[in-house]
Scaffold this motif. Structure first.
Motif, short mmCIF file in Angstrom:
data_model
loop_
_atom_site.label_atom_id
_atom_site.label_comp_id
_atom_site.label_asym_id
_atom_site.label_seq_id
_atom_site.Cartn_x
_atom_site.Cartn_y
_atom_site.Cartn_z
N ILE A 170 35.68 39.93 33.59
CA ILE A 170 36.58 38.89 34.07
C ILE A 170 36.87 37.93 32.92
N ARG A 231 39.94 36.86 49.46
CA ARG A 231 38.61 36.26 49.29
C ARG A 231 37.72 36.54 50.49
N SER A 352 43.85 39.40 44.86
CA SER A 352 42.81 38.43 45.19
C SER A 352 41.47 39.11 45.42
N ASN A 355 40.07 40.42 42.25
CA ASN A 355 40.01 39.38 41.22
C ASN A 355 40.76 39.81 39.96
N TYR A 384 45.37 34.50 43.06
CA TYR A 384 44.29 34.67 42.08
C TYR A 384 43.50 33.37 41.92
N ASN A 387 41.26 32.67 44.91
CA ASN A 387 40.14 33.61 45.03
C ASN A 387 38.83 33.03 44.51
N ASN A 389 37.09 33.79 41.59
CA ASN A 389 36.22 34.77 40.91
C ASN A 389 35.33 35.58 41.86
N SER A 391 34.98 39.02 43.97
CA SER A 391 35.61 40.33 43.88
C SER A 391 34.87 41.36 44.72
#
Length: 400
Positions: A170, A231, A352, A355, A384, A387, A389, A391
């Motif tokens: 990421i 999310r 989302s 991620n 994004y 979200n 971070n 995933s």
């Protein structure tokens, strides 16, 4: 590294990407075409197949325990190799994940397919990289394979390339892997298409102008809600997997017992509407057919439960289904073209939940065309950001 050495190494990776693309594209075509046939058969005969979903779960679990228990890690194993925590991906993972996913779909589980393709590509590319002693094969070769797997199955090579690069870590773009990954994704897409696997695409005729305040606010609301939905999916899947693993530690018991209420509910609620990939809901959304206000939520819940108790498959196609159906409903509520909102949801919920940022924008371009790219960029960026971070790939390594 000197420029000459870099060019030679890059050429080696591109040659390897071509080889990987051809092999993975061929396997993707086989896997995808069989999965389509299985899905069509289940749709017609679901009343005879769904009651055997718990037995299918036991068979899937037994296969892994007998032949390769390590392969049960699935995508987690791929990320562990990419982060150099381990260096072993059994080749047996490929037939196991393919057969396991076919069984999941045949008997009515709610799951996707991209995880299978990505695992196939990553496993093959990693094996070839180790065999030929490629430098950095644990990183670049994995990206090449993942891009080929995704690109061959969905025939969206641009999104496949950036998806593979974005999910390994990421916040860091691996530009060294970009060209080989792009080559493998295009070769895999061409190969699978040549072998009869069709690409899904929709021509979006409705568009909107970002001029009025109401329209701009509505687009922002779409981005926020799509981001929260992705999310919710990622968070819930992660938590339920942990809860199921800690509550029912015996995997045979977990999948065998919990598949009973799963099968019963899938059978009762709209007659298997929420089984399988969710392409039936996607098709309905873009054909102007009936979309229920709760389609997105039920598909989300059934997919999370199916995967959390141990069935095989992926998450991306169900995410496309969730985003499409939610987009249709939100479009009606916000006074926006439902088909356009369905397309935005298709891309943004996927972005989302995984991620990723560039990959869903490329999905918008490759599946729906470039006429509304500004809208896709805005909605995907907002989703994004919302979200935070989180995933579906909990093993991603975060860079700040």
């Amino acid at each position: 590294m000197q420029k000459k050495d870099y060019i030679i190494q890059l050429l080696k990776y591109i040659i390897m990407a071509i080889v990987v693309g051809i092999i993975v594209g061929t396997i993707d075509a086989l896997f995808g075409r069989v999965l389509i046939a299985i899905s069509e058969f289940r749709t017609i005969h679901y009343q005879y197949l769904l009651p055997f979903l718990p037995i299918a779960g036991l068979v899937i679990t037994a296969m892994y325990y007998v032949f390769s228990k390590l392969s049960l890690k699935g995508m987690k194993l791929i990320f562990e190799v990419g982060q150099q925590k381990t260096d072993a991906i059994p080749l047996l993972l490929i037939p196991l994940v393919m057969i396991g996913t076919w069984l999941t779909h045949l008997f009515g589980g709610s799951a996707g397919r991209e995880g299978v393709a990505v695992q196939i590509g990553a496993t093959l590319s990693h094996a070839l990289g180790r065999k030929l002693n490629f430098p950095e094969n644990g990183r670049i070769m994995l990206v090449i394979g993942m891009a080929a797997g995704f690109g061959g199955l969905f025939q969206t090579p641009l999104s496949a390339t950036f998806f593979a690069i974005e999910v390994i870590v990421i916040g860091k773009m691996d530009y060294e892997a970009l060209l080989p990954a792009l080559a493998s994704a295009y070769i895999a897409a061409f190969t699978s298409h040549s072998l009869g696997l069709e690409k899904f695409s929709v021509a979006i005729k409705n568009t909107i102008n970002l001029t009025g305040t109401k329209t701009i606010i509505s687009i922002i609301i779409l981005g926020i809600l799509f981001g929260l939905t992705g999310r919710l999916f990622s968070f819930s899947l992660s938590k339920l997997k942990v809860f199921m693993g800690e509550t029912i530690m015996n995997q045979y018991l977990r999948i065998g017992v919990m598949a009973i209420p799963l099968a019963a509910l899938l059978f009762i609620i709209h007659g298997s509407r929420y089984s399988g990939l969710g392409t039936n809901i996607i098709s309905a959304g873009f054909a102007g057919q009936t979309i229920y206000s709760y389609d997105w939520l039920l598909k989300l819940l059934f997919t999370i439960f199916t995967l959390a108790i141990g069935f095989q498959g992926g998450e991306v196609t169900p995410l496309f289904s969730i985003g499409t159906s939610l987009g249709v409903i939100l479009g009606g509520l916000l006074g926006l073209p439902p088909m356009l909102c369905a397309a935005l949801g298709y891309a943004a919920v996927f972005g989302s939940a995984t991620n990723t940022l560039i990959a869903p924008i490329m999905i918008g371009l490759e599946v729906f065309g470039g006429a509304d790219m500004v809208l896709f960029v805005i909605v995907c960026v907002i989703a994004y950001g919302v979200n935070g971070n989180i995933s579906i790939y909990a093993q991603e390594k975060i860079y700040f």
